[in-house]
Scaffold this motif. Structure first.
Motif, mmCIF file in Angstrom:
data_model
loop_
_atom_site.group_PDB
_atom_site.id
_atom_site.type_symbol
_atom_site.label_atom_id
_atom_site.label_comp_id
_atom_site.label_asym_id
_atom_site.label_seq_id
_atom_site.Cartn_x
_atom_site.Cartn_y
_atom_site.Cartn_z
ATOM 1 N N GLU A 102 0.840 -1.209 0.000
ATOM 2 C CA GLU A 102 0.000 0.000 0.000
ATOM 3 C C GLU A 102 0.869 1.251 0.000
ATOM 4 O O GLU A 102 0.590 2.218 -0.694
ATOM 5 N N LEU A 103 1.902 1.208 0.816
ATOM 6 C CA LEU A 103 2.791 2.367 0.942
ATOM 7 C C LEU A 103 3.589 2.579 -0.348
ATOM 8 O O LEU A 103 3.717 3.709 -0.837
ATOM 9 N N ILE A 104 4.098 1.502 -0.918
ATOM 10 C CA ILE A 104 4.881 1.620 -2.153
ATOM 11 C C ILE A 104 4.014 2.173 -3.292
ATOM 12 O O ILE A 104 4.462 2.983 -4.102
ATOM 13 N N ALA A 105 2.740 1.774 -3.310
ATOM 14 C CA ALA A 105 1.836 2.203 -4.396
ATOM 15 C C ALA A 105 1.415 3.660 -4.276
ATOM 16 O O ALA A 105 0.901 4.244 -5.231
ATOM 17 N N ALA A 106 1.632 4.264 -3.110
ATOM 18 C CA ALA A 106 1.133 5.631 -2.879
ATOM 19 C C ALA A 106 2.094 6.677 -3.440
ATOM 20 O O ALA A 106 3.311 6.519 -3.366
ATOM 21 N N THR A 107 1.513 7.742 -3.992
ATOM 22 C CA THR A 107 2.345 8.886 -4.390
ATOM 23 C C THR A 107 2.426 9.884 -3.229
ATOM 24 O O THR A 107 3.424 10.566 -3.057
ATOM 25 N N THR A 108 1.344 9.957 -2.457
ATOM 26 C CA THR A 108 1.311 10.831 -1.282
ATOM 27 C C THR A 108 0.864 10.009 -0.084
ATOM 28 O O THR A 108 -0.023 9.173 -0.205
ATOM 29 N N VAL A 109 1.508 10.260 1.047
ATOM 30 C CA VAL A 109 1.109 9.575 2.293
ATOM 31 C C VAL A 109 0.677 10.641 3.286
ATOM 32 O O VAL A 109 1.434 11.571 3.572
ATOM 33 N N VAL A 110 -0.543 10.520 3.776
ATOM 34 C CA VAL A 110 -1.036 11.458 4.788
ATOM 35 C C VAL A 110 -1.121 10.699 6.104
ATOM 36 O O VAL A 110 -1.771 9.651 6.175
ATOM 37 N N ILE A 111 -0.465 11.218 7.124
ATOM 38 C CA ILE A 111 -0.528 10.570 8.440
ATOM 39 C C ILE A 111 -1.196 11.535 9.420
ATOM 40 O O ILE A 111 -0.684 12.632 9.659
#
Ligand SMILES: Cc1cc2nc3c(=O)[nH]c(=O)nc-3n(C[C@H](O)[C@H](O)[C@H](O)COP(=O)(O)O)c2cc1C
Length: 218
Positions: A102-111
């Motif tokens: 999931e993380l690798i596929a993301a362009t943006t990560v919102v935490i």
């Protein structure tokens, strides 16, 4: 006779879904959560500025704390290559593999994270333990450690009762510097931080100024 080709098949995801945002949210207090309030604001705006973006949400609190802490099987398995792993070790990494993908596929990560006892809630710490994986999100080469997630952007939405961006609180902030450190370790260097801070002192003012600052984020 000349063959006339029909129209090319339309694959909507390939044409329109140009980017993916992975949302990691961790407050257990639902609609009373300030970090979730900021997140809702951000996602509402992004639905207009990035209408074709795919949004994947991992609500760690909704998982009821079910994200397991890493155990001995996990700790042994991550330091050996996939072909060396036993079936038990492979199974022990199934959830971690899913979270990493999931993380690798993301362009943006919102935490979106509350501060709990000066740092991240334990559910978010468990997620971090699952996604910081040798060979997948970081590695070591002759020059030393190297993050493998370059090119991604991260947005941190943090809610704290006290003030930690200035004054005496800076030395006690193990939330924002920690999240920055972990993201940087995995190669994510473009990190924007928004804090709703001092909520225990001036709730309305803290939420208002966080929302104002966040309004410039795309
Ligand atoms: C278990 C717990 C520990 C907390 N620890 C801190 C802390 O160390 N420093 C602080 O400023 N606020 C602390 N708070 C207050 C929260 O950071 C604050 O209520 C924040 O709004 C929580 O985020 P949320 O509204 O998104 O759930 C704590 C709250 C809880 C429930």
């Amino acid at each position: 006779m000349r063959k006339v080709r029909g129209p090319l098949p339309i694959v909507p995801e390939r044409i329109f879904m140009t980017s993916t945002t992975l949302v990691i949210t961790s407050s257990p207090v639902g609609k009373h959560s300030v970090s979730t309030l900021l997140l809702d604001d951000l996602l509402e705006r992004r639905s207009k500025t990035h209408p074709h973006e795919r949004v994947v949400v991992r609500d760690l609190a909704a998982m009821g704390g079910s994200l397991p802490h890493v155990d001995g099987t996990f700790a042994d398995a991550i330091f050996i290559t996939p072909d060396q792993r036993t079936v038990e070790q492979q199974q022990g990494l199934t959830l971690s593999d899913e979270l990493v993908n999931e993380l690798i596929a993301a362009t943006t990560v919102v935490i979106a994270s509350p501060m709990y006892n000066r740092t991240v809630p334990s559910s978010l710490k468990a997620w971090i333990d699952h996604v910081v994986r040798p060979g997948l999100t970081f590695t070591y080469d002759e020059k030393g450690r190297k993050g493998l997630l370059s090119g991604k952007k991260a947005i941190l939405l943090c809610a704290t009762g006290g003030v930690y961006s200035k004054g005496d609180g800076v030395a006690e902030d193990f939330l924002v510097p920690y999240l920055r450190c972990i993201l940087e370790f995995m190669g994510v260097k473009d990190v924007s931080v928004y804090r709703a801070e001092g909520l225990a002192i001036d709730y309305e003012g803290a939420v208002r100024s966080a929302k104002e600052l966040l309004a410039v984020e795309n």
